[in-house]
Structure formats: structure tokens, C-alpha cells
Design an enzyme around this catalytic site. Structure first.
Site, PDB file in Angstrom:
ATOM      1  CE  LYS A  43      -1.825   1.698   3.989  1.00  0.00           C
ATOM      2  NZ  LYS A  43      -1.338   2.983   4.246  1.00  0.00           N
ATOM      3  CG  ASN A  44       2.213   2.660   3.429  1.00  0.00           C
ATOM      4  OD1 ASN A  44       1.073   2.960   3.180  1.00  0.00           O
ATOM      5  ND2 ASN A  44       2.569   2.296   4.849  1.00  0.00           N
ATOM      6  CB  CYS A 137      -5.112  10.321  10.420  1.00  0.00           C
ATOM      7  SG  CYS A 137      -3.625   9.383  11.072  1.00  0.00           S
ATOM      8  NE  ARG A 142       0.431  10.296   9.775  1.00  0.00           N
ATOM      9  CZ  ARG A 142       0.264   9.265   9.115  1.00  0.00           C
ATOM     10  NH1 ARG A 142      -1.025   9.066   9.508  1.00  0.00           N
ATOM     11  NH2 ARG A 142       0.649   8.969   8.032  1.00  0.00           N
ATOM     12  CG  ASP A 329       2.965   1.294   9.550  1.00  0.00           C
ATOM     13  OD1 ASP A 329       3.520   1.768   8.214  1.00  0.00           O
ATOM     14  OD2 ASP A 329       2.905   2.227  10.099  1.00  0.00           O
ATOM     15  NE  ARG A 421      -6.736   4.570   5.416  1.00  0.00           N
ATOM     16  CZ  ARG A 421      -5.826   4.692   6.340  1.00  0.00           C
ATOM     17  NH1 ARG A 421      -5.861   4.631   7.657  1.00  0.00           N
ATOM     18  NH2 ARG A 421      -4.695   4.827   5.694  1.00  0.00           N
TER      19      ARG A 421
HETATM   20  C1  EPZ Z   1       4.373   6.911   6.421  1.00  0.00           C
HETATM   21  O1  EPZ Z   1       3.741   7.929   6.801  1.00  0.00           O
HETATM   22  C2  EPZ Z   1       3.162   5.314   6.253  1.00  0.00           C
HETATM   23  N1  EPZ Z   1       2.324   5.892   5.292  1.00  0.00           N
HETATM   24  C3  EPZ Z   1       2.795   5.156   7.540  1.00  0.00           C
HETATM   25  O2  EPZ Z   1       1.929   4.113   7.329  1.00  0.00           O
HETATM   26  C4  EPZ Z   1       3.953   4.910   8.462  1.00  0.00           C
HETATM   27  O3  EPZ Z   1       3.547   4.721   9.743  1.00  0.00           O
HETATM   28  C5  EPZ Z   1       4.965   6.130   8.679  1.00  0.00           C
HETATM   29  O4  EPZ Z   1       5.438   6.366   6.955  1.00  0.00           O
HETATM   30  C6  EPZ Z   1       6.290   5.654   9.308  1.00  0.00           C
HETATM   31  O5  EPZ Z   1       6.794   4.602   8.935  1.00  0.00           O
HETATM   32  C7  EPZ Z   1       2.163   6.183   4.161  1.00  0.00           C
HETATM   33  O6  EPZ Z   1       3.418   5.753   3.507  1.00  0.00           O
HETATM   34  C8  EPZ Z   1       1.221   6.391   3.460  1.00  0.00           C
HETATM   35  P1  EPZ Z   1       6.297  10.323   8.645  1.00  0.00           P
HETATM   36  P2  EPZ Z   1       4.122   9.404   6.930  1.00  0.00           P
HETATM   37  O7  EPZ Z   1       6.296  11.341   7.609  1.00  0.00           O
HETATM   38  O8  EPZ Z   1       4.905   9.675   5.562  1.00  0.00           O
HETATM   39  C9  EPZ Z   1       6.286  13.390  11.851  1.00  0.00           C
HETATM   40  C10 EPZ Z   1       0.230   2.677   7.834  1.00  0.00           C
HETATM   41  O9  EPZ Z   1      -0.196   2.114   8.916  1.00  0.00           O
HETATM   42  N2  EPZ Z   1       6.415  14.556  10.966  1.00  0.00           N
HETATM   43  O10 EPZ Z   1       7.726   9.395   8.418  1.00  0.00           O
HETATM   44  O11 EPZ Z   1       3.103  10.480   7.348  1.00  0.00           O
HETATM   45  C11 EPZ Z   1       4.994  12.944  11.948  1.00  0.00           C
HETATM   46  O12 EPZ Z   1       4.059  13.576  12.636  1.00  0.00           O
HETATM   47  C12 EPZ Z   1       0.716   4.115   7.733  1.00  0.00           C
HETATM   48  O13 EPZ Z   1       0.195   2.028   6.884  1.00  0.00           O
HETATM   49  C13 EPZ Z   1       6.726  15.766  11.155  1.00  0.00           C
HETATM   50  O14 EPZ Z   1       6.764  16.236  12.237  1.00  0.00           O
HETATM   51  O15 EPZ Z   1       5.132   9.320   7.933  1.00  0.00           O
HETATM   52  C14 EPZ Z   1       5.064  11.506  12.664  1.00  0.00           C
HETATM   53  O16 EPZ Z   1       5.058  11.545  14.080  1.00  0.00           O
HETATM   54  C15 EPZ Z   1       0.349   4.921   9.165  1.00  0.00           C
HETATM   55  N3  EPZ Z   1       6.528  16.921  10.178  1.00  0.00           N
HETATM   56  C16 EPZ Z   1       6.543  11.191  12.035  1.00  0.00           C
HETATM   57  O17 EPZ Z   1       7.160  12.459  11.578  1.00  0.00           O
HETATM   58  C17 EPZ Z   1       6.731  16.446   8.889  1.00  0.00           C
HETATM   59  O18 EPZ Z   1       6.748  17.267   8.058  1.00  0.00           O
HETATM   60  C18 EPZ Z   1       7.033  10.115  11.178  1.00  0.00           C
HETATM   61  O19 EPZ Z   1       6.038  10.421   9.904  1.00  0.00           O
HETATM   62  C19 EPZ Z   1       6.483  15.184   8.527  1.00  0.00           C
HETATM   63  C20 EPZ Z   1       6.574  14.116   9.658  1.00  0.00           C
END
Ligand code: EPZ
Length: 444
Positions: A43-44, A137, A142, A329, A421
Site C-alpha cells: 500500500k505505502n 488522523c 501528522r 506499523d 484501507r
Molecule cells: C508513512 O507515513 C506511512 N504512510 C505510515 O504508514 C507509516 O507509519 C509512516 O510512514 C512511518 O513509517 C504512507 O506511506 C502512506 P512520517 P508518513 O512522515 O509519511 C512526523 C500505515 O499504517 N512529521 O515518517 O506520514 C509525523 O507527525 C501508515 O500504513 C513531522 O513532524 O510518516 C510523525 O510523528 C500509518 N513533520 C513522524 O514524523 C513532517 O513534516 C513520522 O512521520 C512530517 C512528519
């Protein structure tokens, strides 16, 4: 199967959201599993590759694309931008020749965070983009600050007004400029946004403290197959040398390591020997290491096939971290497993601030878990009892199904709109392994 032109979500013969939200899973626990399960595309990765196809002024073909609600939503967003999509089984044909970078609809974007991945490709290709902020979410706020800071470093001016991001590149050719970018946190999404934006920028971009997930490598390989120049994906420093344009590609999405991990836990929690195929062991190193620490054996049978040999479940501690650390995850699924282990375990969720809500539902089944901030202290119990439980997010729904497979009696899992999802046909895959599980519609 006939070609399906995707012009609205209902086209994909999926039960309506109302029907799905009224359907529940009934699980009768303690049935041993056996046999093999084949893992679907990731998915990701599929989501970001679909956004990445916006970089290409020609058509693209993606293979191994799972049928999921999130994929349908991303399809709907691309369609609203003017992209022509045809899905045939797990093959998705994408034609992003004539698109409008400012047409992303608020209502759909707000339902799918990943739609924000479109901001990088659209800005890089057109020098302008208008897209709603994804918003928070179930698992956390996020924010997308790192995405925006990186685009600003590449010369974009970004204005956020009434929840809409307006980004523009000034100058005659409206082209992003290569830049040195350091990420304060190795965010997956920010790394993906900036990697895509840099493929068409003028000059060289470096992303330091980049995320290293397998999905990042898959995105880079997809862009390279379209003619991009990218080096170091999968390490914490990625270098991209911008090119003028990209070309068509026929590309297969990697298997879903989180779905594979979920099924390995299904074997461990039911003390069943099973095999999981289309599972890349290199993508699952921390998951395999923790399953072995808990008492199972994982045999790599080659050809991306892993065999799980069950064992007496022992306690262990887990801390979620960016890749190659333990994936957030998989946190909920391992919590369900550790509920049955001998001894005390501590799970620390460090990536998302609100991803422990499955604890209350596992407690409803008799689990002995105490929460302390972002730490869960789990004391293993001899058994859990089936109960009606509510999914609170995607991976929590998987954890409740796993707990139900091992619990005494019947478990009813509600809130399947979360599950659908991110898991393709999970109940049929489990039933083929011998689980007693059924999706039924609950009458109000
Ligand atoms: C991706 O989300 C995945 N989603 C998530 O999978 C996964 O949990 C996550 O990476 C971590 O591995 C998809 O790929 C669609 P991040 P993403 O940016 O890109 C903070 C699932 O269950 N952050 O690495 O949103 C953020 O709030 C989903 O399949 C900032 O602070 O993850 C979080 O606490 C859930 N500022 C942390 O970093 C930013 O600008 C990790 O987020 C961006 C992120």
C-alpha cells in the site's frame, strides 16, 4: 477481467462505505493455521508511485497494485486532476498527459493523507500546485512542515490559506532549483515529496537524514526507470540530479512488508507453522529478529518465501523507530502477540503520538496492559477471551483480528473501514489458512 475505466470510487464494485461500516468480522479463536499465504503489493509504495506518475507527461503502467480503499481514493484524486486510469486486476494504467495541477478536491484529499504526495510532482512539472492540507488522523497530528520547508529550499513560495497549500515557482521556466536539504526527522513522506520534486529540478539536490524505508527505494527505482538520476536511496543521504523530462515506464510495486509481518504474527500467535510468499526477508529484518526473540523460528526458503516455525512465546521489549528500526506499523500486531507471552514486555511507541488506542480493546479481551505515556507495560496472560471490540485505526484493526484468532470463543471486530484501507481480502486469506472468520453485516 474487463478493463475498468476509473472515474468514481463506486466503479470498483466495492460495497458502499455504509455497508462496509455495518459489516463486522466474526472470529472463532484457537483454530490452528496451515499452508501458504501470498502477500499483495505494498500500500505505502503503490500510493506514492501513483503520485509519482504525475511526474511523467506520458503513460505509465503499475503492476502488483493492491485493491484497497486507499488506492481507490488516490485513484479518485488523480482522476479529479484529469488523469485517465484503467485498472485490470492488479495492473493499473495511468495517463497523466493532460492534467490540471490546481484541481485536487478538498473533500477527497481530506480523507487520504497520502494525497499530499501529489504536491512534489505537480510543483516540479508545472511550477504551480494548489492542494488541501492533509490534516491529522487517528494516530497523530501528522504535520507536513518538513515537506514544505524542503520545497521552499528548492525555490518555491508556499502560502497556506483556509487549509489550502498554494505553492509556486517564480522565474521564466518556473523550475525548482537543486538544493542541500537536511531533514530534522527522517520523515518517510517528506523524503518522498522532495525526492520526486528534485527529479525535474535544475541542478543537484541532496537530502540528508533521509528516510531509508524500502518504499523509498521502490519510489527511487520507479523514478529511475522513468529516466531520473537518483543515488543513495535506502541510505540516510540521497542525491538527485534533475533532468528535463521523464518517460513512460512499466513497473511492479514491491510486496507489502507490513502485510507479510502481520501474517507471520498470525502464525506465531496461533502456534501454527505457515509459509508467507512474496515476502522479502531483507525488508523484514527487525520483525524477524523480534519474532525470534519471542521464541519463533523463521526460515528463509528462498524465492521470497518465509516459513514460520512456532515456539513457546517469551516476553521481549520493542521500541518503534524509523527504518531500519522496528516499524511502528507492526507495533499493534506485536502487542497482541506479547499479550500471550510468558513474562513482562515493554512496547515504546516513539514515531506517532497517539498510536496506543488498541490497548483498551485488548484489555476488553482480558489482556494485562498498563499505559505510561507512550509506553505499554504488558504482562503475559494464559489466555484472552473473545469479545466485541472496536478498531481505532488501520493497524489496530489487524491486532484485534490476531488477538481474536488466538482467543477463547468468539470475537466481533467492528470499524472495518479502517481495515479495508490497508489489507486486501484479509479474511479470505486467513480462511484459506484454516481460520474460522467471517464478514457479516450487522443489522442495526
Ligand atoms: C508513512 O507515513 C506511512 N504512510 C505510515 O504508514 C507509516 O507509519 C509512516 O510512514 C512511518 O513509517 C504512507 O506511506 C502512506 P512520517 P508518513 O512522515 O509519511 C512526523 C500505515 O499504517 N512529521 O515518517 O506520514 C509525523 O507527525 C501508515 O500504513 C513531522 O513532524 O510518516 C510523525 O510523528 C500509518 N513533520 C513522524 O514524523 C513532517 O513534516 C513520522 O512521520 C512530517 C512528519
Amino acid at each position: 477481467m474487463e478493463d475498468k475505466t476509473i472515474n468514481s470510487i463506486s466503479n470498483l464494485t466495492q460495497p458502499s462505505t455504509k455497508e462496509r461500516s455495518q459489516s463486522v468480522l466474526e472470529i472463532w479463536g484457537r483454530n490452528p493455521l496451515q499452508g501458504n499465504v501470498k502477500i499483495s503489493g505494498a500500500k505505502n509504495s503503490a500510493l506514492v508511485l501513483m503520485a509519482g506518475s504525475l511526474l511523467c507527461p506520458k503513460d505509465c503502467r503499475l503492476r502488483n497494485v493492491p485493491s484497497l480503499v486507499d488506492i481507490s481514493r488516490m485513484s479518485q484524486i488523480l482522476t479529479s486532476l484529469g488523469v485517465k486510469l484503467t485498472k485490470n486486476g492488479d495492473v493499473l494504467d495511468i495517463d497523466a498527459r493532460d492534467i490540471n495541477p490546481t484541481a485536487a478536491p478538498y473533500d477527497i484529499v481530506s480523507q487520504l493523507r497520502a494525497s499530499f504526495f501529489a504536491v512534489g510532482p505537480l510543483l516540479a512539472r508545472f511550477g504551480t500546485v494548489k492542494i488541501p492540507l492533509p490534516g491529522g488522523c487517528d494516530i497523530g497530528a501528522r504535520p507536513v512542515k518538513l515537506h514544505i520547508q524542503g520545497l521552499q529550499a528548492m525555490g518555491a513560495s508556499v502560502l497556506i490559506e483556509s487549509g489550502i497549500v498554494h505553492a509556486d515557482v517564480k522565474g521564466s521556466n518556473r523550475r525548482l532549483q537543486g538544493a542541500k536539504i537536511y531533514l530534522d526527522y527522517p520523515s518517510v513522506g517528506a523524503t518522498e515529496t522532495l525526492l520526486m520534486a528534485a527529479t525535474l529540478a535544475e541542478g543537484e539536490t541532496t537530502i540528508e537524514n533521509a528516510a531509508q524505508e524500502p518504499e523509498i527505494v521502490d519510489l527511487a527505482n520507479f523514478c529511475i526507470a522513468m529516466g531520473a538520476k537518483i543515488y543513495g536511496a535506502g541510505t540516510n543521504k540521497i542525491t538527485i540530479v534533475g533532468v528535463d523530462r521523464l518517460h513512460s515506464v512499466d513497473y511492479a510495486v514491491i510486496p507489502d512488508r507490513i502485510e507479510a509481518g502481520t501474517f507471520l504474527v498470525a502464525g506465531a500467535i496461533t502456534h501454527s507453522e505457515i509459509t508467507v510468499s512474496s515476502a522479502i526477508a531483507d525488508h523484514l529484518v527487525p520483525v524477524i529478529a523480534k519474532l525470534e526473540a519471542i521464541g519463533c523460528r523463521i526460515i528463509n526458503e528462498g524465492e521470497n518465501c518465509l516459513r514460520l516455525i512456532p515456539g513457546e512465546l517469551k516476553a521481549t521489549d520493542i521500541e518503534t523507530l524509523p527504518y531500519p528500526g522496528f516499524p511502528t506499523d507492526m507495533q499493534a500486531q506485536f502487542m497482541a502477540l506479547l499479550c500471550f507471552s510468558e513474562g513482562n514486555s515493554v512496547i515504546s511507541e516513539t514515531v506517532f503520538e497517539n498510536r496506543l488506542r488498541h490497548v483498551a480493546e485488548l484489555q476488553r479481551m482480558g489482556a494485562n496492559i498498563r499505559l505510561k505515556g507512550n509506553h505499554a507495560l504488558i504482562q503475559g496472560v494464559p489466555f484472552l477471551s473473545g469479545a466485541p471490540v472496536m478498531s481505532t485505526d488501520l493497524r489496530a484493526s489487524a491486532a484485534l483480528i490476531l488477538a481474536g484468532l488466538a482467543a477463547q470463543g468468539k470475537t466481533i471486530v467492528r470499524g472495518l473501514h479502517h481495515l479495508d484501507r490497508g489489507y486486501e481480502d484479509i479474511e479470505n486469506k486467513l480462511r484459506k489458512l484454516g481460520a474460522r472468520i467471517e464478514r457479516v453485516t450487522e443489522s442495526n
